[in-house]
Design an enzyme around this catalytic site. Structure first.
Site, PDB file in Angstrom:
ATOM      1  N   ASP A   1      -1.945 -13.738  -9.355  1.00 43.12           N
ATOM      2  CA  ASP A   1      -1.865 -12.334  -9.759  1.00 43.12           C
ATOM      3  C   ASP A   1      -2.520 -12.197 -11.129  1.00 43.12           C
ATOM      4  OD1 ASP A   1      -1.255  -9.668  -9.879  1.00 43.12           O
ATOM      5  OD2 ASP A   1       0.882  -9.930 -10.218  1.00 43.12           O
TER       6      ASP A   1
ATOM      7  N   ASP B   1      -6.852  -7.753  -7.301  1.00 46.82           N
ATOM      8  CA  ASP B   1      -6.468  -8.736  -8.318  1.00 46.82           C
ATOM      9  C   ASP B   1      -5.299  -9.623  -7.905  1.00 46.82           C
ATOM     10  OD1 ASP B   1      -4.805  -6.397  -8.464  1.00 46.82           O
ATOM     11  OD2 ASP B   1      -4.048  -7.111 -10.380  1.00 46.82           O
ATOM     12  N   GLU B   2      -4.981  -9.647  -6.624  1.00 48.75           N
ATOM     13  CA  GLU B   2      -3.791 -10.405  -6.207  1.00 48.75           C
ATOM     14  C   GLU B   2      -3.990 -10.965  -4.804  1.00 48.75           C
ATOM     15  OE1 GLU B   2       1.012  -9.613  -5.430  1.00 48.75           O
ATOM     16  OE2 GLU B   2      -0.304  -7.968  -6.089  1.00 48.75           O
TER      17      GLU B   2
END
Length: 393
Positions: free
Chosen positions: A9, A104-105
């Protein structure tokens, strides 16, 4: 079969990219989303802003009430997408089993990669180091035996953290005295219902298993299992059935059809870039409209697979022409029905023209990847941008 799952993350991703590119923003309460006088929500914010209670998905008005001295900015999705592509290249070096949660994860099943790369800890720390060196951003990594344990691991030491939860016993020891919200799937409503039952912590779940199951049924049984560390979910790799979309909410309701079409043209340009970058084509193009009274409609059209901005735009614009003429608050386009290859029957006489066109589009796309989405603009796109700037509703 035991599994090893990695959850990565990025730390305050959108805000971190802005701070990376403008170090003067470091240490300040930065809120990415809309400006205080606009409609909109918080996309993300810096940790300094979170100290005042600002959170993702919060309305901008509420954020401004909590943090009136914050720095408010519109997001730059093109820039965030470019950073995400670099990060995803690193993730993909360690496994083919990757579930992308957002730009983003992600979850990565590294079970089959442990021997190849020297173990889970080495993989996790190497991913952190490579992202820092290549993109100049930090991330938090969790290693677990399940999706929930990996996710909790990445949250445990944020920001720039690394944490392992390798057994159900380790998971239970970590969360036993924490609020029930720590269990995956327990949102505000479920939390309130559990609190009403006198179940406030995970320990309370252990001591009131029957009560939780009787009150919440299958969901309660699932919560009890997760509290016990039982999580059989698997990493789900992307499927072609997923859709990709982008929408725009206007600060004032719009009745000007030409203005709406200019917005659609620029949305089509961005969506085209994304699917070209993924080397896929879409069959179905969907127009999304929200009217001033919050009534929502969608209109779709399926045709030959394409990834060209002009095709996407003209289809969406033709769908807009058939929509009821009322003030519009939001407009958007989504793409679906993805294919890996363009399987069209091309005649002998068309083949040379299409080959030249594809080569030109490929060359233009490579330039956009290298220098940014706006390095080259068609006359139509440039005209749309100028008209939008001039009208500025």
């Amino acid at each position: 079969m035991s599994r090893t799952i990695l959850h990565c993350d990025m730390d305050m991703f959108f805000a971190a990219v802005e701070i990376r590119d403008n170090p003067e923003l470091a240490g300040k309460p930065l809120i990415i989303g809309a400006l205080p006088n606009e409609r909109g929500v918080v996309s993300t914010c810096s940790y300094e802003a979170r100290k005042y209670g600002v959170r993702s998905a919060m309305s901008i008005k509420d954020a401004y009430r909590l943090c009136p001295h914050g720095i408010y900015m519109h997001g730059n999705m093109e820039k965030y997408h470019q950073a995400s592509l670099l990060i995803q290249e690193i993730w993909s070096d360690y496994s083919d089993l990757i579930e992308y949660i957002s730009l983003d994860e992600c979850f990565i099943d590294i079970t089959g990669s442990l021997n190849l790369f020297g173990g889970a800890a080495k993989i996790g720390r190497e991913i952190k180091e490579r992202i820092k060196n290549k993109v100049n951003l930090t991330c938090s990594v969790g290693i677990g035996y399940s999706l929930m344990s990996a996710k909790l691991g990445s949250e445990e030491k944020k920001p720039d953290g690394y944490f392992e939860i390798l057994t159900p016993a380790a998971l239970k020891e970590l969360i036993i005295d924490r609020d029930v919200r720590i269990i995956y799937g327990v949102g505000k409503k479920t939390q309130a219902e559990l609190h009403r039952l006198g179940v406030h912590t995970v320990r309370d779940i252990y001591n009131n298993r029957t009560t939780v199951i009787n009150a919440l049924g299958n969901q309660g049984r699932y919560i009890v299992e997760l509290a016990d560390g039982i999580d059989d979910r698997v990493v789900a790799a992307p499927s072609k059935s997923h859709s990709l979309g982008k929408e725009y909410t206007f600060q004032k309701d719009i009745t000007d059809i030409d203005y709406l079409k200019d917005v659609l043209r620029l949305i089509a340009k961005e969506l085209s870039f994304h699917i070209k970058d993924s080397k896929i084509y879409c069959r179905t193009i969907t127009l999304k409209v929200t009217f001033f009274d919050m009534k929502k409609i969608t209109r779709s059209k399926s045709a030959e697979p394409t990834n060209r901005a002009d095709d996407i735009y003209h289809t969406a614009a033709s769908l807009l022409d058939k929509v009821e003429k009322r003030p519009i608050r939001l407009v958007g386009i989504s793409l679906s029905g993805f294919e890996d290859e363009l399987n069209k029957q091309i005649s002998f006489f068309d083949s040379e023209i299409i080959t030249k066109s594809d080569k030109l589009n490929s060359a233009l796309h490579e330039l956009k990847i290298k220098y940014g989405l706006n390095v080259i603009k068609t006359g139509s796109e440039l005209g749309s941008e100028k008209r939008l700037e001039g009208k500025n509703p």
